[in-house]
Design a protein around this motif. Structure first.
Motif, PDB file in Angstrom:
ATOM      1  N   VAL A 205       0.840  -1.202   0.000  1.00 27.21           N
ATOM      2  CA  VAL A 205       0.000   0.000   0.000  1.00 27.21           C
ATOM      3  C   VAL A 205       0.875   1.251   0.000  1.00 27.21           C
ATOM      4  CG1 VAL A 205      -1.722   1.300   1.308  1.00 27.21           C
ATOM      5  CG2 VAL A 205      -1.899  -1.192   1.143  1.00 27.21           C
TER       6      VAL A 205
ATOM      7  N   PHE B 296     -14.516  -4.873  -6.059  1.00 32.58           N
ATOM      8  CA  PHE B 296     -14.856  -3.520  -6.504  1.00 32.58           C
ATOM      9  C   PHE B 296     -16.160  -3.436  -7.290  1.00 32.58           C
ATOM     10  CE2 PHE B 296     -10.282  -3.884  -6.077  1.00 32.58           C
ATOM     11  CZ  PHE B 296     -10.043  -2.871  -5.171  1.00 32.58           C
TER      12      PHE B 296
ATOM     13  N   LEU C   4     -18.217  -0.851  -4.603  1.00 31.05           N
ATOM     14  CA  LEU C   4     -17.258   0.245  -4.395  1.00 31.05           C
ATOM     15  C   LEU C   4     -17.017   1.018  -5.680  1.00 31.05           C
ATOM     16  CD1 LEU C   4     -14.516  -1.431  -2.182  1.00 31.05           C
ATOM     17  CD2 LEU C   4     -16.156   0.311  -1.500  1.00 31.05           C
TER      18      LEU C   4
ATOM     19  N   ALA D 137      -7.236   4.516  -2.415  1.00 34.08           N
ATOM     20  CA  ALA D 137      -7.476   3.811  -1.162  1.00 34.08           C
ATOM     21  C   ALA D 137      -7.348   4.719   0.052  1.00 34.08           C
ATOM     22  CB  ALA D 137      -6.506   2.636  -1.044  1.00 34.08           C
ATOM     23  N   ARG D 138      -6.475   5.687  -0.001  1.00 38.83           N
ATOM     24  CA  ARG D 138      -6.324   6.586   1.152  1.00 38.83           C
ATOM     25  C   ARG D 138      -7.599   7.388   1.396  1.00 38.83           C
ATOM     26  NH1 ARG D 138      -1.402   6.491  -1.281  1.00 38.83           N
ATOM     27  NH2 ARG D 138       0.285   5.648  -0.020  1.00 38.83           N
TER      28      ARG D 138
ATOM     29  N   TYR E 261      -6.473  -1.584  -1.955  1.00 40.46           N
ATOM     30  CA  TYR E 261      -7.483  -1.339  -0.927  1.00 40.46           C
ATOM     31  C   TYR E 261      -7.448  -2.462   0.102  1.00 40.46           C
ATOM     32  CZ  TYR E 261      -9.268   2.157  -4.152  1.00 40.46           C
ATOM     33  OH  TYR E 261      -9.392   3.251  -4.970  1.00 40.46           O
TER      34      TYR E 261
ATOM     35  N   HIS F 112      -7.139  -2.705  -7.299  1.00 40.52           N
ATOM     36  CA  HIS F 112      -8.231  -2.273  -8.183  1.00 40.52           C
ATOM     37  C   HIS F 112      -7.798  -2.474  -9.627  1.00 40.52           C
ATOM     38  CE1 HIS F 112     -11.414  -0.144 -10.069  1.00 40.52           C
ATOM     39  NE2 HIS F 112     -11.978   0.117  -8.901  1.00 40.52           N
TER      40      HIS F 112
ATOM     41  N   GLU G 123      -9.617   1.996   5.194  1.00 41.15           N
ATOM     42  CA  GLU G 123      -9.837   0.554   5.184  1.00 41.15           C
ATOM     43  C   GLU G 123     -11.315   0.275   5.003  1.00 41.15           C
ATOM     44  OE1 GLU G 123      -7.984  -1.846   8.145  1.00 41.15           O
ATOM     45  OE2 GLU G 123      -6.092  -0.740   8.004  1.00 41.15           O
ATOM     46  N   ILE G 124     -11.622  -0.656   4.122  1.00 41.77           N
ATOM     47  CA  ILE G 124     -13.013  -1.000   3.841  1.00 41.77           C
ATOM     48  C   ILE G 124     -13.581  -1.836   4.988  1.00 41.77           C
ATOM     49  CG2 ILE G 124     -14.569  -2.105   2.188  1.00 41.77           C
ATOM     50  CD1 ILE G 124     -13.038   0.454   1.161  1.00 41.77           C
TER      51      ILE G 124
ATOM     52  N   THR H  31     -10.668   6.377   0.773  1.00 37.59           N
ATOM     53  CA  THR H  31     -11.726   5.536   1.340  1.00 37.59           C
ATOM     54  C   THR H  31     -11.363   4.978   2.704  1.00 37.59           C
ATOM     55  OG1 THR H  31     -10.896   3.521   0.300  1.00 37.59           O
ATOM     56  CG2 THR H  31     -12.522   4.796  -0.932  1.00 37.59           C
TER      57      THR H  31
ATOM     58  N   ASP I 112      -2.074   4.516  -5.524  1.00 33.36           N
ATOM     59  CA  ASP I 112      -2.992   4.305  -4.411  1.00 33.36           C
ATOM     60  C   ASP I 112      -4.153   3.387  -4.791  1.00 33.36           C
ATOM     61  OD1 ASP I 112      -3.801   4.756  -1.757  1.00 33.36           O
ATOM     62  OD2 ASP I 112      -5.030   6.480  -2.322  1.00 33.36           O
ATOM     63  N   CYS I 113      -3.831   2.254  -5.464  1.00 30.11           N
ATOM     64  CA  CYS I 113      -4.893   1.374  -5.954  1.00 30.11           C
ATOM     65  C   CYS I 113      -5.016   0.071  -5.175  1.00 30.11           C
ATOM     66  CB  CYS I 113      -4.708   1.085  -7.438  1.00 30.11           C
ATOM     67  SG  CYS I 113      -3.346  -0.032  -7.826  1.00 30.11           S
TER      68      CYS I 113
END
Length: 112
Positions: free
Chosen positions: A18, A76, A87, A93-94, A27, A36, A98-99, A96, A24-25
């Motif tokens: 990460v 996704f 999503l 990712a930053r 997640y 992603h 942590e999912i 959103t 930043d892809c």
């Protein structure tokens, strides 16, 4: 081609990938990380920093891990447990954070 995170990542908390990803892809779910497929630029920066060698180009994923290719995309493009929508392409990712949930495949996966 995109990169895929396989079974070796399940229940691993190291997130060097990460930090290394320039777009930043990557997640974070609850038990695994996901690349992603539409945001990945195939730069391979994540691959060498993975301590468990879980990240591979999709074309190099062994047949025994083939389900992880579809599952990375599913994270996704289909609603996750507890969500009514997919999503999609959140744009980083930053943004959103942590999912906190995984696909049903990963949620039920027996890590070795």
């Amino acid at each position: 081609m995109t990169f895929v995170i396989g079974s070796a990542c399940v229940d691993v908390t190291d997130r060097a990938c990460v930090d290394e990803c320039p777009v930043d892809c990557i997640y974070i779910g609850s038990r695994s990380a996901y690349v992603h497929p539409d945001e990945c630029i195939d730069c391979s920066a994540c691959e060498p920093v993975c301590p468990v060698e879980a990240i591979l180009p999709a074309d190099d994923v062994p047949d025994t891990e083939a389900e992880f290719i579809a599952d990375n995309a599913r994270f996704f493009h289909e609603p996750l447990p507890g969500r009514s929508d997919a999503l999609g392409a959140p744009g980083g990712a930053r943004k959103t954070g942590e999912i906190g949930v995984d696909t049903l495949f990963i949620a039920g996966y027996e890590a070795s």
